[in-house]
Write an enzyme that holds these catalytic residues in place. Structure first.
Site, short mmCIF file in Angstrom:
data_model
loop_
_atom_site.label_atom_id
_atom_site.label_comp_id
_atom_site.label_asym_id
_atom_site.label_seq_id
_atom_site.Cartn_x
_atom_site.Cartn_y
_atom_site.Cartn_z
N LYS A 170 2.32 15.17 5.72
CA LYS A 170 1.82 15.69 4.04
C LYS A 170 0.66 14.23 3.56
O LYS A 170 1.24 13.33 4.19
CB LYS A 170 3.41 15.08 3.96
CG LYS A 170 3.50 15.43 1.63
CD LYS A 170 4.14 14.58 0.99
CE LYS A 170 3.76 13.40 1.07
NZ LYS A 170 2.53 13.92 -0.04
N VAL A 206 7.77 17.39 -1.32
CA VAL A 206 7.77 17.66 0.24
C VAL A 206 8.24 16.70 0.77
O VAL A 206 8.79 16.37 1.60
CB VAL A 206 6.23 17.76 0.67
CG1 VAL A 206 5.86 18.23 2.00
CG2 VAL A 206 5.18 19.31 -0.28
N GLY A 207 7.43 15.02 0.44
CA GLY A 207 7.91 13.77 1.06
C GLY A 207 9.20 13.73 1.69
O GLY A 207 9.58 13.09 1.99
N GLU A 245 4.14 1.05 7.25
CA GLU A 245 2.62 0.44 7.62
C GLU A 245 3.15 0.19 5.74
O GLU A 245 2.57 1.35 5.44
CB GLU A 245 2.01 1.09 7.59
CG GLU A 245 1.50 1.48 9.71
CD GLU A 245 1.14 0.08 10.20
OE1 GLU A 245 1.72 -0.98 9.26
OE2 GLU A 245 1.96 -0.22 11.61
N CYS A 279 -5.10 -2.69 2.32
CA CYS A 279 -3.29 -3.48 2.50
C CYS A 279 -3.62 -4.15 3.35
O CYS A 279 -3.46 -5.31 3.51
CB CYS A 279 -2.42 -2.18 2.92
SG CYS A 279 -3.50 -1.93 5.10
N GLU A 377 2.08 -7.49 -4.70
CA GLU A 377 0.75 -7.24 -4.06
C GLU A 377 -0.04 -5.82 -5.27
O GLU A 377 0.51 -5.20 -6.09
CB GLU A 377 0.84 -5.91 -3.08
CG GLU A 377 -0.55 -4.97 -2.94
CD GLU A 377 0.52 -4.58 -1.31
OE1 GLU A 377 1.03 -2.95 -1.86
OE2 GLU A 377 -0.43 -3.36 -0.76
P1 NAD Z 1 2.68 5.65 -2.04
O1 NAD Z 1 4.06 4.65 -1.67
O2 NAD Z 1 3.07 5.60 -3.08
O3 NAD Z 1 2.92 6.52 -1.41
C1 NAD Z 1 2.34 6.71 -0.48
C2 NAD Z 1 2.86 8.80 0.04
O4 NAD Z 1 4.03 8.33 0.37
C3 NAD Z 1 2.71 9.53 -0.42
O5 NAD Z 1 1.43 10.51 0.67
C4 NAD Z 1 3.00 10.02 -1.02
O6 NAD Z 1 3.54 11.70 -1.58
C5 NAD Z 1 4.15 10.44 -0.48
N1 NAD Z 1 5.88 9.08 -1.37
C6 NAD Z 1 5.41 9.24 -2.09
N2 NAD Z 1 7.61 8.87 -2.60
C7 NAD Z 1 8.05 9.49 -1.32
C8 NAD Z 1 9.12 9.54 -1.02
N3 NAD Z 1 10.23 9.21 -2.15
N4 NAD Z 1 9.81 10.21 0.09
C9 NAD Z 1 8.09 9.92 1.06
N5 NAD Z 1 7.68 10.05 0.53
C10 NAD Z 1 6.96 10.50 -0.14
O7 NAD Z 1 1.68 4.34 -1.96
P2 NAD Z 1 0.00 5.13 -2.50
O8 NAD Z 1 0.63 4.76 -3.81
O9 NAD Z 1 -0.29 6.08 -2.09
O10 NAD Z 1 0.01 3.90 -1.55
C11 NAD Z 1 -0.90 2.74 -1.81
C12 NAD Z 1 0.25 2.04 -1.05
O11 NAD Z 1 0.51 1.37 0.13
C13 NAD Z 1 -0.06 0.05 -1.26
O12 NAD Z 1 1.56 -0.22 -1.81
C14 NAD Z 1 -0.63 -0.19 -0.43
O13 NAD Z 1 -0.69 -1.65 0.25
C15 NAD Z 1 -0.44 0.90 1.14
N6 NAD Z 1 -0.80 0.50 1.99
C16 NAD Z 1 -0.34 0.18 3.35
C17 NAD Z 1 -1.21 0.61 4.42
C18 NAD Z 1 -0.81 -0.01 5.90
O14 NAD Z 1 -1.17 -0.08 6.89
N7 NAD Z 1 0.49 -1.28 6.02
C19 NAD Z 1 -2.00 1.16 4.86
C20 NAD Z 1 -2.86 1.20 3.42
C21 NAD Z 1 -2.01 1.68 2.35
#
Ligand code: NAD
Length: 483
Positions: A170, A206-207, A245, A279, A377
């Site tokens: 997803k 979907v998540g 992650e 990140c 962050e």
């Molecule tokens: P997010 O957590 O909003 O979304 C990440 C993914 O999770 C998306 O595909 C989203 O649709 C899905 N999602 C949202 N709600 C969900 C739920 N209830 N159940 C299952 N899936 C769900 O994050 P974002 O805004 O897309 O990305 C930014 C964040 O990601 C930042 O906080 C960043 O630090 C983190 N990040 C971490 C790493 C790492 O490797 N540690 C790498 C990149 C980004």
């Protein structure tokens, strides 16, 4: 506008007629650049069933064949590199040159390192009185964000495929179009139907159903700490294996013998590249009190090179952030830092004379641990400078975080830098500007996550280990990856 993209299930693109869609917007100008179907729980059921049906045959596929297909995937990324880069620039705003070299380039390098790990993998070995056999975890749900979307997809999908797992991916609803190109490549290379499904949609649609699904064996998630906690709680109901992650607030420790110009340049590159949406970005910098003024002056001068602009123009160093929503979040962090008394050196919340989701590369100094900008962050181009008096204080400040993803040490004495690096409670530390190493494990301590991605550790996340007791003498330890 291009046509609507449906889910990729069992090797076929699903119909889109009559479906709700999610528009994908170019953050540089707000234009619609594509659309994907907004999936739901029924789509998840279909996808998980396809992945489950494909699992036995894929798990039984010899490692040499799995490696051949993952190498073909990497070649496919190379073949489509320009289109992938243009798509990433359009959907999440990375400057085109950076998208091509870093976003797509790292994704290709990820697969090469994972293939190396799979080749070296010992599938069966005698341990004590047992034959220990590595087996794939099963059906994997891979949930990815928008900041390095292709890299994050490849770390998960590449490793899972090599381990013998089938995958329901997803991708982020903010930047899903690169994942659709991945689907095309999977068809081109002849990956057996059902081994990878791609279901588009948001977290709720979907998540959540994917994480809750009883027929999913493992969830590998990259995203925010808040959603990561939700994923871990939901996955716990069915005791799924979980790899997370999450975010970071990584600190660069500048030692008193560090070169000022090189450390400024390296820290700003880490903090501002990809418009701060990395990140592992170094977003805090700890500077000796006696060096602070010189470091600040050099940082202000160096920040002038990070001029925001159109990400499709060659030479643009920094594009917009990925969405209007992200811009609002970043501006709220900048205002909070000002309210908390941080000293603005450059940038700030003033709008730029540009049409899209732009923010000014921003540097605060005088940042103390009580301030929100020290702890939260931002996920935008915002650097926080904190001065320290003693090395012990620097280490305490670096570790004073709920996160533990990355860090850095700068010194003209590499051995001393290593000693300091070993005191940091983080999953990685870069010495004197060394950056991401896709051959080494990547992941977080503390609230930055669970498990590791990349290289051999990232590959092993997708394995179960079975001990066949009494069978140690039957171990014909083999590397069936050998050509
Ligand atoms: P997010 O957590 O909003 O979304 C990440 C993914 O999770 C998306 O595909 C989203 O649709 C899905 N999602 C949202 N709600 C969900 C739920 N209830 N159940 C299952 N899936 C769900 O994050 P974002 O805004 O897309 O990305 C930014 C964040 O990601 C930042 O906080 C960043 O630090 C983190 N990040 C971490 C790493 C790492 O490797 N540690 C790498 C990149 C980004």
């Amino acid at each position: 506008m291009s046509s609507i993209i449906g889910h990729y299930i069992n090797g076929e693109w699903r119909p889109t007629a009559g479906r709700e869609v999610i528009d994908v917007l170019d953050p540089a100008n707000g234009r619609v650049v594509g659309a994907v179907v907004a999936g739901d729980a029924a789509d998840v059921d279909l996808a998980v069933a396809a992945a489950r049906a494909a699992f036995p045959a894929w798990a039984a596929t010899p490692m040499a064949e799995r490696i051949r297909l993952v190498e073909a995937l990497a070649e496919g990324l190379e073949r489509h590199r320009d289109r992938l880069a243009e798509t990433l620039t359009a959907e999440m705003g990375a400057p085109l040159g950076f998208a091509r070299a870093a976003q797509v380039g790292v994704a290709i390098a990820d697969l090469a390192a994972l293939v190396g790990a799979a080749r070296a993998h010992v599938e069966r070995e005698a341990v004590s009185n047992s034959l220990v056999v590595a087996e794939p975890v099963g059906v994997v749900a891979a949930i990815t964000p928008w900041n390095f979307p292709l890299h994050q997809i490849m770390l998960k999908v590449g490793a899972a495929l090599l381990a013998g797992c089938t995958v329901v991916l997803k991708p982020s609803e903010v930047a899903p179009l690169n994942a659709a190109i991945v689907g095309e490549i999977l068809t081109e290379i002849g990956l057996p139907a059902g081994v990878v499904e791609i279901v588009f949609g948001d977290g709720a649609g979907v998540g959540s159903p994917l994480v809750a699904h009883p027929d999913v064996d493992m969830v590998t998630f990259t995203g925010s700490r808040a959603v990561g906690e939700h994923v871990a709680r939901e996955a716990a109901r069915t005791i799924k294996k979980v790899a997370l992650e999450l975010g970071g607030k990584s600190a660069a420790v500048i030692l008193d013998d560090a070169p000022v110009a090189a450390s400024v340049e390296g820290v700003l590159r880490s903090c501002f590249a990809n418009t701060g949406q990395t990140c592992a970005a170094l977003t805090r910098v700890l500077v000796p009190a006696g060096m602070r003024e010189e470091w600040e002056t050099a940082a202000v001068a160096a920040a002038a090179h990070w001029v925001p602009g159109d990400p499709t123009e060659p030479g643009t160093a920094i594009g917009p952030v990925a969405s209007e929503l992200q811009r609002e979040r970043v501006l709220a962090h900048i205002r909070a830092a000002e309210d908390d008394g941080a000293r603005l050196l450059v940038g700030g919340a003033e709008p730029l004379d540009l049409p899209g989701a732009y923010v000014r590369p921003t540097i605060f100094s005088g940042v103390t641990p009580e301030m929100r900008i020290f702890r939260e962050e931002v996920f935008g181009p915002v650097l926080a400078i904190t001065e320290y008096a003693t090395l012990d204080e620097a280490i305490t400040l670096a570790n004073d975080s709920d996160y533990g993803l990355s860090g850095a040490v700068w010194s003209s004495d590499e051995r001393h830098a290593l000693e300091v690096a070993l005191t940091l409670r983080t999953g990685s530390v870069g010495i004197n500007g060394a950056g991401l190493d896709v051959g080494a494990p990547f992941g977080g301590y503390k609230q930055s996550g669970l498990g590791r991605e990349a290289g051999s550790r990232g590959f092993e996340e997708f394995l179960e280990f079975k001990s066949v007791m009494g069978a140690a003498g039957l171990a014909e330890t083999r590397r069936d990856a050998a050509p």
